[in-house]
Design a protein around this motif. Structure first.
Motif, PDB file in Angstrom:
ATOM      1  N   ALA A  88      43.201 -44.865  30.375  1.00  0.00           N
ATOM      2  CA  ALA A  88      43.703 -45.848  31.327  1.00  0.00           C
ATOM      3  C   ALA A  88      42.588 -46.354  32.233  1.00  0.00           C
ATOM      4  O   ALA A  88      41.591 -45.662  32.470  1.00  0.00           O
ATOM      5  CB  ALA A  88      44.819 -45.236  32.173  1.00  0.00           C
ATOM      6  N   LYS A  89      42.753 -47.582  32.684  1.00  0.00           N
ATOM      7  CA  LYS A  89      41.959 -48.173  33.762  1.00  0.00           C
ATOM      8  C   LYS A  89      40.492 -48.400  33.429  1.00  0.00           C
ATOM      9  O   LYS A  89      39.642 -48.394  34.321  1.00  0.00           O
ATOM     10  CB  LYS A  89      42.088 -47.330  35.035  1.00  0.00           C
ATOM     11  N   LEU A  90      40.178 -48.607  32.150  1.00  0.00           N
ATOM     12  CA  LEU A  90      38.835 -49.084  31.807  1.00  0.00           C
ATOM     13  C   LEU A  90      38.886 -50.605  31.913  1.00  0.00           C
ATOM     14  O   LEU A  90      39.167 -51.303  30.941  1.00  0.00           O
ATOM     15  CB  LEU A  90      38.436 -48.636  30.410  1.00  0.00           C
ATOM     16  N   SER A  91      38.613 -51.125  33.078  1.00  0.00           N
ATOM     17  CA  SER A  91      38.862 -52.545  33.343  1.00  0.00           C
ATOM     18  C   SER A  91      37.878 -53.468  32.644  1.00  0.00           C
ATOM     19  O   SER A  91      38.180 -54.635  32.398  1.00  0.00           O
ATOM     20  CB  SER A  91      38.820 -52.806  34.857  1.00  0.00           C
ATOM     21  N   ARG A  92      36.690 -52.956  32.294  1.00  0.00           N
ATOM     22  CA  ARG A  92      35.679 -53.817  31.677  1.00  0.00           C
ATOM     23  C   ARG A  92      35.586 -53.616  30.171  1.00  0.00           C
ATOM     24  O   ARG A  92      35.166 -54.521  29.454  1.00  0.00           O
ATOM     25  CB  ARG A  92      34.308 -53.538  32.314  1.00  0.00           C
ATOM     26  N   ALA A  93      35.929 -52.441  29.678  1.00  0.00           N
ATOM     27  CA  ALA A  93      35.768 -52.140  28.255  1.00  0.00           C
ATOM     28  C   ALA A  93      36.741 -52.962  27.415  1.00  0.00           C
ATOM     29  O   ALA A  93      37.898 -53.144  27.785  1.00  0.00           O
ATOM     30  CB  ALA A  93      35.981 -50.653  28.002  1.00  0.00           C
ATOM     31  N   GLU A  94      36.247 -53.451  26.270  1.00  0.00           N
ATOM     32  CA  GLU A  94      37.068 -54.207  25.335  1.00  0.00           C
ATOM     33  C   GLU A  94      36.971 -53.574  23.955  1.00  0.00           C
ATOM     34  O   GLU A  94      36.154 -52.680  23.716  1.00  0.00           O
ATOM     35  CB  GLU A  94      36.601 -55.668  25.280  1.00  0.00           C
ATOM     36  N   THR A  95      37.810 -54.044  23.061  1.00  0.00           N
ATOM     37  CA  THR A  95      37.811 -53.537  21.695  1.00  0.00           C
ATOM     38  C   THR A  95      36.420 -53.673  21.067  1.00  0.00           C
ATOM     39  O   THR A  95      35.819 -54.737  21.106  1.00  0.00           O
ATOM     40  CB  THR A  95      38.834 -54.297  20.848  1.00  0.00           C
ATOM     41  N   GLY A  96      35.922 -52.576  20.511  1.00  0.00           N
ATOM     42  CA  GLY A  96      34.598 -52.563  19.900  1.00  0.00           C
ATOM     43  C   GLY A  96      33.508 -52.016  20.796  1.00  0.00           C
ATOM     44  O   GLY A  96      32.398 -51.768  20.321  1.00  0.00           O
ATOM     45  N   ASP A  97      33.793 -51.796  22.076  1.00  0.00           N
ATOM     46  CA  ASP A  97      32.778 -51.274  22.991  1.00  0.00           C
ATOM     47  C   ASP A  97      32.555 -49.780  22.768  1.00  0.00           C
ATOM     48  O   ASP A  97      33.436 -49.054  22.306  1.00  0.00           O
ATOM     49  CB  ASP A  97      33.186 -51.514  24.444  1.00  0.00           C
ATOM     50  N   THR A  98      31.367 -49.319  23.129  1.00  0.00           N
ATOM     51  CA  THR A  98      30.989 -47.913  23.015  1.00  0.00           C
ATOM     52  C   THR A  98      31.010 -47.257  24.384  1.00  0.00           C
ATOM     53  O   THR A  98      30.497 -47.820  25.359  1.00  0.00           O
ATOM     54  CB  THR A  98      29.577 -47.777  22.407  1.00  0.00           C
ATOM     55  N   LEU A  99      31.602 -46.060  24.449  1.00  0.00           N
ATOM     56  CA  LEU A  99      31.571 -45.239  25.663  1.00  0.00           C
ATOM     57  C   LEU A  99      30.584 -44.099  25.436  1.00  0.00           C
ATOM     58  O   LEU A  99      30.649 -43.410  24.416  1.00  0.00           O
ATOM     59  CB  LEU A  99      32.962 -44.677  25.981  1.00  0.00           C
ATOM     60  N   SER A 100      29.686 -43.902  26.391  1.00  0.00           N
ATOM     61  CA  SER A 100      28.688 -42.844  26.269  1.00  0.00           C
ATOM     62  C   SER A 100      28.368 -42.306  27.651  1.00  0.00           C
ATOM     63  O   SER A 100      28.880 -42.800  28.669  1.00  0.00           O
ATOM     64  CB  SER A 100      27.416 -43.368  25.584  1.00  0.00           C
ATOM     65  N   ALA A 101      27.505 -41.298  27.711  1.00  0.00           N
ATOM     66  CA  ALA A 101      27.124 -40.717  28.996  1.00  0.00           C
ATOM     67  C   ALA A 101      26.357 -41.747  29.815  1.00  0.00           C
ATOM     68  O   ALA A 101      25.520 -42.487  29.282  1.00  0.00           O
ATOM     69  CB  ALA A 101      26.285 -39.466  28.774  1.00  0.00           C
ATOM     70  N   LYS A 102      26.613 -41.775  31.113  1.00  0.00           N
ATOM     71  CA  LYS A 102      25.986 -42.795  31.958  1.00  0.00           C
ATOM     72  C   LYS A 102      24.468 -42.628  32.037  1.00  0.00           C
ATOM     73  O   LYS A 102      23.744 -43.596  32.272  1.00  0.00           O
ATOM     74  CB  LYS A 102      26.588 -42.782  33.361  1.00  0.00           C
ATOM     75  N   ASP A 103      23.980 -41.396  31.833  1.00  0.00           N
ATOM     76  CA  ASP A 103      22.532 -41.177  31.877  1.00  0.00           C
ATOM     77  C   ASP A 103      21.884 -41.260  30.492  1.00  0.00           C
ATOM     78  O   ASP A 103      20.687 -41.065  30.349  1.00  0.00           O
ATOM     79  CB  ASP A 103      22.223 -39.822  32.521  1.00  0.00           C
ATOM     80  N   ASP A 104      22.695 -41.534  29.450  1.00  0.00           N
ATOM     81  CA  ASP A 104      22.164 -41.678  28.095  1.00  0.00           C
ATOM     82  C   ASP A 104      22.985 -42.734  27.356  1.00  0.00           C
ATOM     83  O   ASP A 104      23.721 -42.432  26.417  1.00  0.00           O
ATOM     84  CB  ASP A 104      22.218 -40.340  27.347  1.00  0.00           C
ATOM     85  N   PRO A 105      22.867 -44.006  27.767  1.00  0.00           N
ATOM     86  CA  PRO A 105      23.698 -45.065  27.171  1.00  0.00           C
ATOM     87  C   PRO A 105      23.396 -45.247  25.682  1.00  0.00           C
ATOM     88  O   PRO A 105      22.242 -45.256  25.266  1.00  0.00           O
ATOM     89  CB  PRO A 105      23.298 -46.321  27.963  1.00  0.00           C
ATOM     90  N   LEU A 106      24.462 -45.399  24.890  1.00  0.00           N
ATOM     91  CA  LEU A 106      24.339 -45.590  23.451  1.00  0.00           C
ATOM     92  C   LEU A 106      25.234 -46.740  23.011  1.00  0.00           C
ATOM     93  O   LEU A 106      26.164 -47.135  23.723  1.00  0.00           O
ATOM     94  CB  LEU A 106      24.717 -44.310  22.692  1.00  0.00           C
ATOM     95  N   LEU A 107      24.951 -47.254  21.822  1.00  0.00           N
ATOM     96  CA  LEU A 107      25.731 -48.369  21.288  1.00  0.00           C
ATOM     97  C   LEU A 107      25.944 -48.144  19.795  1.00  0.00           C
ATOM     98  O   LEU A 107      24.992 -47.987  19.037  1.00  0.00           O
ATOM     99  CB  LEU A 107      25.003 -49.703  21.520  1.00  0.00           C
ATOM    100  N   MET A 108      27.208 -48.146  19.371  1.00  0.00           N
ATOM    101  CA  MET A 108      27.539 -47.993  17.959  1.00  0.00           C
ATOM    102  C   MET A 108      27.521 -49.352  17.273  1.00  0.00           C
ATOM    103  O   MET A 108      27.873 -50.369  17.872  1.00  0.00           O
ATOM    104  CB  MET A 108      28.923 -47.357  17.800  1.00  0.00           C
ATOM    105  N   ALA A 109      27.113 -49.359  15.992  1.00  0.00           N
ATOM    106  CA  ALA A 109      27.131 -50.597  15.219  1.00  0.00           C
ATOM    107  C   ALA A 109      28.568 -51.098  15.106  1.00  0.00           C
ATOM    108  O   ALA A 109      29.498 -50.331  14.839  1.00  0.00           O
ATOM    109  CB  ALA A 109      26.559 -50.349  13.825  1.00  0.00           C
ATOM    110  N   ALA A 110      28.756 -52.387  15.343  1.00  0.00           N
ATOM    111  CA  ALA A 110      30.097 -52.965  15.337  1.00  0.00           C
ATOM    112  C   ALA A 110      30.646 -53.034  13.921  1.00  0.00           C
ATOM    113  O   ALA A 110      29.899 -53.115  12.947  1.00  0.00           O
ATOM    114  CB  ALA A 110      30.064 -54.362  15.955  1.00  0.00           C
ATOM    115  N   TRP A 111      31.978 -52.969  13.800  1.00  0.00           N
ATOM    116  CA  TRP A 111      32.589 -53.167  12.488  1.00  0.00           C
ATOM    117  C   TRP A 111      32.805 -54.656  12.255  1.00  0.00           C
ATOM    118  O   TRP A 111      32.826 -55.454  13.182  1.00  0.00           O
ATOM    119  CB  TRP A 111      33.876 -52.376  12.350  1.00  0.00           C
ATOM    120  N   THR A 112      32.949 -55.020  10.990  1.00  0.00           N
ATOM    121  CA  THR A 112      33.077 -56.424  10.623  1.00  0.00           C
ATOM    122  C   THR A 112      34.469 -56.931  10.959  1.00  0.00           C
ATOM    123  O   THR A 112      35.471 -56.323  10.577  1.00  0.00           O
ATOM    124  CB  THR A 112      32.812 -56.622   9.121  1.00  0.00           C
TER     125      THR A 112
END
Length: 735
Positions: A418-442
């Protein structure tokens, strides 16, 4: 499979937070619309003890309490999660829409799951199944998803179970039909008044055990001697199919030598082959009748899910980088590892706000912790990229509209956040001190334009925010602010997709919109060389306005734009006013000279002019330049240029002739064909965009849902005179 006795688990069927990844199974149900996916999930939830016989738990929630639109339309339109517990396992069942317009929800389900149950209805004719399910199967095959097939609606079957399993083997096992075989054969009771014989039980091929469901509970009964020959024939073929995929190379030799292979060995090899995605068992299932505690085949399905489907520990996490694109080591499914989770679905609740369905690939997600949100490369569809920190709200497991609190979500599990006001479908959640990004799906390209405008002033104030929220939930939509046509366009996957979008705008965000005809970006150009004189002279006391300029306009090759040339001699137009003339003609070119479309591909040459020492000004020469261009346009034919798209249509070979004929009827030019895998053909053509506004809908009808197409802008070229005249009339009569 089929050798265990199962007690009704009662409250144990209510899934909570998983203890370890090996106890989690993430399963997506896919299949054509009306195949019975949601009903099957309800039957599995009943057998697992997650609901009572009325389909409810103590708080009144039901599995099917998802969305008001789904209730009204009587079909699934979004991805839904139903977690259940079964013999120490947490099974996350993901229900996906079967209608082609919602393939984006299907792909989100494939991303979140580790295996798929492919649901096929026996109530449909075999030909209808063949025309609607192959594309969905390929969506699973494309991502290497282990799959099993479930046959439903046997109680109202138009296609017999044996015939249907043969159709599935032909459709889904083209490379190896023996990799698609039944594990159980249905047993039938006496035919009813309607002629249909009810399915009363199942005969296990590997165990040779028979289970009767006629009492509402699964009971083992003695085999019927009359069924033995058909069971043995199917059993032998199944054993051969399993051994062919076995990793034990000696097994085939032992079997051919006449050795009786232990059922436990066969079951173990079967489960390994299913988990590797090289064998696809066929099962049968039916919902529980009145007063029954177990639906037919549901125990067998739960056994397959927990024993044969892979755990999240299998290495299938997509590649991971930093937000800047620096590759990182592959992510492992470890609750103690770095946090890597992905938003696979975004929804809005009128009371809670935004709710994000998240798959945790690594680490452990906990309530109230701060995470980094990265993603997601869909800015061209109206979804902004994110690189922010957000605080996680409550974690929960959904059950219909209700949410059950969770204290954590470990690697391999799914949860609602709940209450992830900025996150959208396809976004990656990671540790704030080690930001990561997953490859998007088609994601599929939305190809059906829907032009909208606010119904009233009050709606105009809410339209922008409503559309932004809408596309945040659904990355298959694309929001376009077309400056050329001054339209707001919502690009969708089809009519049903568009209808759901409009209904959500009205019901969820309180925005009423009007649908207006979609306009393509037409342009104008000169048909031949022409000259024009612009004279702007006014005197009304005080400083007047005085400017005269003479220009010549000539057409240029396509793609040249607007070129301005100064060839004034003798200072007839003072040097300081030359830029003013250019600004005036360019402004007029942008507004158009006949039908209000931008003027392109011309060279405008300033030849001569006059000025006044006192009354000439920048504004006067801008006006004179615009007047000169309009006068030149009145002296020659003006051509309307329309955008032409390069279209690639992929259809089964049987529909190639109809597709090519249809494209020709749209003023298209077929430029070639190419053979593709699976007895299909790619038709390449160039078609005016004005003719393919509804092609996403028309192709689906023409090809019975089997065709796909893509489009890309090629160029603008002259529109035929009769079509151009019709467009001019429509423009003149437009409000």
């Amino acid at each position: 499979m089929g050798d265990k006795a199962h007690a009704h688990p009662g409250a144990a069927g209510r899934a909570t937070a998983a203890d370890q990844p090996s106890s989690v199974r993430n399963v997506v149900l896919v299949g054509h619309s009306g195949s019975g996916k949601t009903t099957l999930i309800e039957a599995l939830a009943l057998t697992a003890g997650a609901v009572n016989r009325a389909g409810r738990v103590e708080d009144g929630a039901t599995v099917s309490d998802y969305d008001e639109i789904e209730h009204r339309q009587q079909r699934s339109v979004q991805l839904s999660l139903v977690p259940v517990g079964w013999e120490g396992f947490k099974i996350n069942l993901l229900d996906t829409p079967g209608y082609a317009d919602f393939v984006g929800e299907l792909r989100a389900g494939l991303r979140a799951a580790d295996a798929a149950l492919f649901v096929v209805s026996a109530a449909q004719e075999a030909d209808a199944i063949a025309s609607t399910t192959r594309a969905v199967w390929e969506e699973c095959a494309a991502v290497g998803m282990p799959r099993a097939i479930v046959v439903t609606h046997l109680e109202t079957a138009r296609t017999g179970y044996e015939e249907l399993t043969a159709v599935c083997a032909e459709l889904f096992g083209r490379d190896d039909p023996d990799a698609v075989l039944p594990l159980y054969l249905p047993r039938y009771g006496a035919p009813g008044p309607d002629g249909h014989a009810p399915v009363t039980g199942l005969a296990g091929l590997l165990s040779r055990k028979v289970f009767d469901y006629s009492s509402g509970e699964r009971k083992e009964i003695p085999p019927d001697p009359e069924e033995a020959p058909s069971i043995e024939e199917a059993r032998n073929r199944l054993i051969e199919g399993i051994i062919a995929e076995s990793e034990d190379e000696t097994l085939m030799e032992r079997y051919l030598a006449g050795e009786e292979i232990d059922p436990g060995t066969l079951i173990d090899d079967l489960e390994k082959a299913v988990a590797r995605g090289v064998f696809h068992p066929v099962l049968a299932a039916a919902p529980a009748g009145d007063g029954a505690r177990q639906g037919l085949g549901t125990v067998e399905l739960l056994e397959l899910i927990t024993g044969g489907f892979p755990t999240p520990l299998e290495p299938r996490c997509p590649p991971v980088t930093t937000p800047e694109g620096v590759p990182r080591p592959p992510v492992r499914c470890d609750p103690d590892g770095p946090l890597v989770a992905e938003v696979v679905k975004t929804a809005s609740d009128p009371y809670v706000g935004r709710i994000s369905l998240v798959r945790v690939f690594s680490g452990t997600l906990r309530p109230d912790e701060t995470v980094h949100v990265s993603g997601h490369g869909l800015a061209d569809r109206g979804h902004e990229d994110h690189d922010v920190d957000e605080r996680v709200g409550a974690l929960s497991a959904p059950f219909g509209k209700h949410q059950r609190p969770l204290n954590r979500a470990i690697a391999g599990d799914l949860a609602c956040v709940a209450k992830l006001s900025r996150a959208e479908t396809g976004d990656t959640l990671s540790a704030k001190d080690d930001p990561l990004l997953m490859a998007a799906w088609t994601m599929p390209d939305p190809l059906l334009p829907l032009a909208v405008r606010a119904h009233s002033k009050a709606d105009e104030d809410k339209l922008s925010q409503g559309l932004a929220r809408l596309v945040a939930e659904d990355p298959t939509m694309r929001l376009e602010q077309n400056r050329a046509t001054r339209q707001v366009v919502l690009w969708c996957l089809g009519e049903a997709h568009a209808d759901v979008a409009l209904e959500r705008l009205r019901g969820r965000y309180g925005v009423q919109v009007d649908i207006v005809p979609h306009r393509v970006s037409l342009r104008e150009t000169f048909g031949e060389r022409a000259g024009g004189r612009g004279r702007h002279v006014k005197q009304s006391g005080g400083h007047g306005q005085y400017a005269v300029c003479e220009i010549e306009v000539e057409p240029l090759p396509p793609g040249s734009g607007v070129e301005f040339v100064d060839e004034v001699v003798g200072g007839s137009v003072p040097r300081q006013f030359i830029p003013s003339v250019e600004k005036g003609v360019r402004a007029q070119a942008a507004r158009g000279v006949v039908a209000g479309y931008p003027l392109v591909d011309v060279r405008i040459t300033l030849r001569d002019g006059k000025a006044h020492s006192v009354d000439s000004s920048d504004a006067a020469f801008q006006t004179a330049g615009a007047l000169a261009l309009r006068e030149a346009a009145a002296q020659c034919p003006i051509h309307l240029l329309e955008p032409v798209a390069e279209v690639r249509v992929l259809v089964p070979d049987a529909y190639v002739g109809q597709v090519m004929s249809d494209l020709s009827g749209r003023r298209g030019r077929v430029v070639g064909t190419e053979q593709s895998a699976g007895s299909r053909t790619v038709v390449r053509a160039e078609v005016p965009e004005i003719e393919i506004g509804r092609y996403a809908v028309d192709l689906r009808s023409l090809s019975h849902g089997t065709g796909r197409f893509s489009r890309a802008y090629a160029r603008h070229e002259p529109m035929p005179p009769q079509v151009a005249e019709r467009v001019r009339e429509q423009t003149a009569n437009a409000p």
